[in-house]
Design a protein around this motif. Structure first.
Motif, PDB file in Angstrom:
ATOM      1  N   ASN A 110      -0.498   6.500  -4.686  1.00 19.76           N
ATOM      2  CA  ASN A 110      -1.171   7.395  -5.628  1.00 19.76           C
ATOM      3  C   ASN A 110      -2.390   6.749  -6.290  1.00 19.76           C
ATOM      4  OD1 ASN A 110       0.137   5.591  -7.247  1.00 19.76           O
ATOM      5  ND2 ASN A 110       1.150   7.093  -8.532  1.00 19.76           N
ATOM      6  N   TYR A 111      -2.639   5.475  -6.045  1.00 18.50           N
ATOM      7  CA  TYR A 111      -3.784   4.795  -6.655  1.00 18.50           C
ATOM      8  C   TYR A 111      -5.092   5.241  -6.020  1.00 18.50           C
ATOM      9  CZ  TYR A 111      -6.778   1.088  -8.390  1.00 18.50           C
ATOM     10  OH  TYR A 111      -7.798   0.397  -8.969  1.00 18.50           O
ATOM     11  N   ARG A 112      -5.127   5.285  -4.683  1.00 14.54           N
ATOM     12  CA  ARG A 112      -6.323   5.726  -3.948  1.00 14.54           C
ATOM     13  C   ARG A 112      -5.883   6.485  -2.716  1.00 14.54           C
ATOM     14  NH1 ARG A 112     -10.203   0.994  -2.740  1.00 14.54           N
ATOM     15  NH2 ARG A 112     -10.980   2.590  -1.370  1.00 14.54           N
ATOM     16  N   ALA A 113      -6.660   7.445  -2.326  1.00 11.96           N
ATOM     17  CA  ALA A 113      -6.289   8.317  -1.214  1.00 11.96           C
ATOM     18  C   ALA A 113      -6.121   7.560   0.103  1.00 11.96           C
ATOM     19  CB  ALA A 113      -7.324   9.419  -1.052  1.00 11.96           C
ATOM     20  N   ASP A 114      -6.928   6.523   0.325  1.00 10.73           N
ATOM     21  CA  ASP A 114      -6.842   5.842   1.621  1.00 10.73           C
ATOM     22  C   ASP A 114      -5.731   4.796   1.690  1.00 10.73           C
ATOM     23  OD1 ASP A 114      -9.682   3.506   1.378  1.00 10.73           O
ATOM     24  OD2 ASP A 114      -8.025   3.925   0.018  1.00 10.73           O
ATOM     25  N   ASN A 115      -4.980   4.624   0.601  1.00  8.07           N
ATOM     26  CA  ASN A 115      -3.884   3.653   0.647  1.00  8.07           C
ATOM     27  C   ASN A 115      -2.822   4.031   1.669  1.00  8.07           C
ATOM     28  OD1 ASN A 115      -5.059   1.959  -1.169  1.00  8.07           O
ATOM     29  ND2 ASN A 115      -3.780   2.562  -2.887  1.00  8.07           N
ATOM     30  N   SER A 116      -2.591   5.323   1.878  1.00 12.48           N
ATOM     31  CA  SER A 116      -1.599   5.723   2.869  1.00 12.48           C
ATOM     32  C   SER A 116      -2.058   5.343   4.275  1.00 12.48           C
ATOM     33  CB  SER A 116      -1.286   7.214   2.781  1.00 12.48           C
ATOM     34  OG  SER A 116      -2.427   7.970   3.080  1.00 12.48           O
ATOM     35  N   PHE A 165       0.813  -1.210   0.000  1.00 14.04           N
ATOM     36  CA  PHE A 165       0.000   0.000   0.000  1.00 14.04           C
ATOM     37  C   PHE A 165       0.849   1.264   0.000  1.00 14.04           C
ATOM     38  CE2 PHE A 165      -3.315  -3.005   1.234  1.00 14.04           C
ATOM     39  CZ  PHE A 165      -4.285  -2.627   0.314  1.00 14.04           C
ATOM     40  N   TRP A 166       2.022   1.231   0.606  1.00 12.96           N
ATOM     41  CA  TRP A 166       2.926   2.374   0.574  1.00 12.96           C
ATOM     42  C   TRP A 166       3.312   2.682  -0.871  1.00 12.96           C
ATOM     43  CZ3 TRP A 166       4.550   5.329   4.680  1.00 12.96           C
ATOM     44  CH2 TRP A 166       5.582   6.232   4.439  1.00 12.96           C
ATOM     45  N   ASN A 167       3.552   1.642  -1.647  1.00  9.58           N
ATOM     46  CA  ASN A 167       3.957   1.816  -3.045  1.00  9.58           C
ATOM     47  C   ASN A 167       2.778   2.070  -3.983  1.00  9.58           C
ATOM     48  OD1 ASN A 167       6.801   1.541  -2.726  1.00  9.58           O
ATOM     49  ND2 ASN A 167       6.459  -0.629  -2.326  1.00  9.58           N
ATOM     50  N   GLN A 168       1.553   1.934  -3.493  1.00 10.45           N
ATOM     51  CA  GLN A 168       0.345   2.185  -4.277  1.00 10.45           C
ATOM     52  C   GLN A 168      -0.317   3.494  -3.866  1.00 10.45           C
ATOM     53  OE1 GLN A 168      -1.328   0.095  -6.726  1.00 10.45           O
ATOM     54  NE2 GLN A 168       0.760  -0.646  -6.781  1.00 10.45           N
TER      55      GLN A 168
END
Length: 107
Positions: free
Chosen positions: A60-66, A55-58
């Protein structure tokens, strides 16, 4: 361990665009839950770390990934400390200094 491999396979597919990140999260959650039920703290820590890294590397895919990245990586850190793998916990703090510098300020 098979559930962790399934999660990694789903993560690899997601990077190629052929798998939804929600499926990946579900697979990692399955691996984490099974490791926890089995008492394998080290496997639960590793599965959390791998999920967090995904998820750290994703981000920019979705806002809640961080949020998911922070949740999994923080949990991985705690589990490594519980397992007394202090060098691995330190390694996580070094890999993700922005995450853990915020955590230190909250304490």
């Amino acid at each position: 361990m098979l559930t962790m491999l399934e999660a990694e396979n789903a993560a690899s597919s997601a990077f190629k665009g052929s798998c939804n990140p929600e499926v990946v999260r579900s697979k990692y959650d399955d691996a984490i839950a099974l490791a926890g039920r089995s008492g394998f703290v080290h496997d639960a820590a590793l599965a959390n770390e791998m999920a967090g890294s995904f998820f750290w590397n994703q981000e920019n895919y979705r806002a809640d990934n961080s949020v998911w990245a922070n949740t999994y990586l923080t949990r991985a850190h705690s589990l490594y400390e519980e397992w007394q793998a202090h060098a691995k916990a330190t390694h996580l703090r070094e890999l993700y200094p922005s995450l853990f510098s915020v955590q230190l300020l909250r304490v």
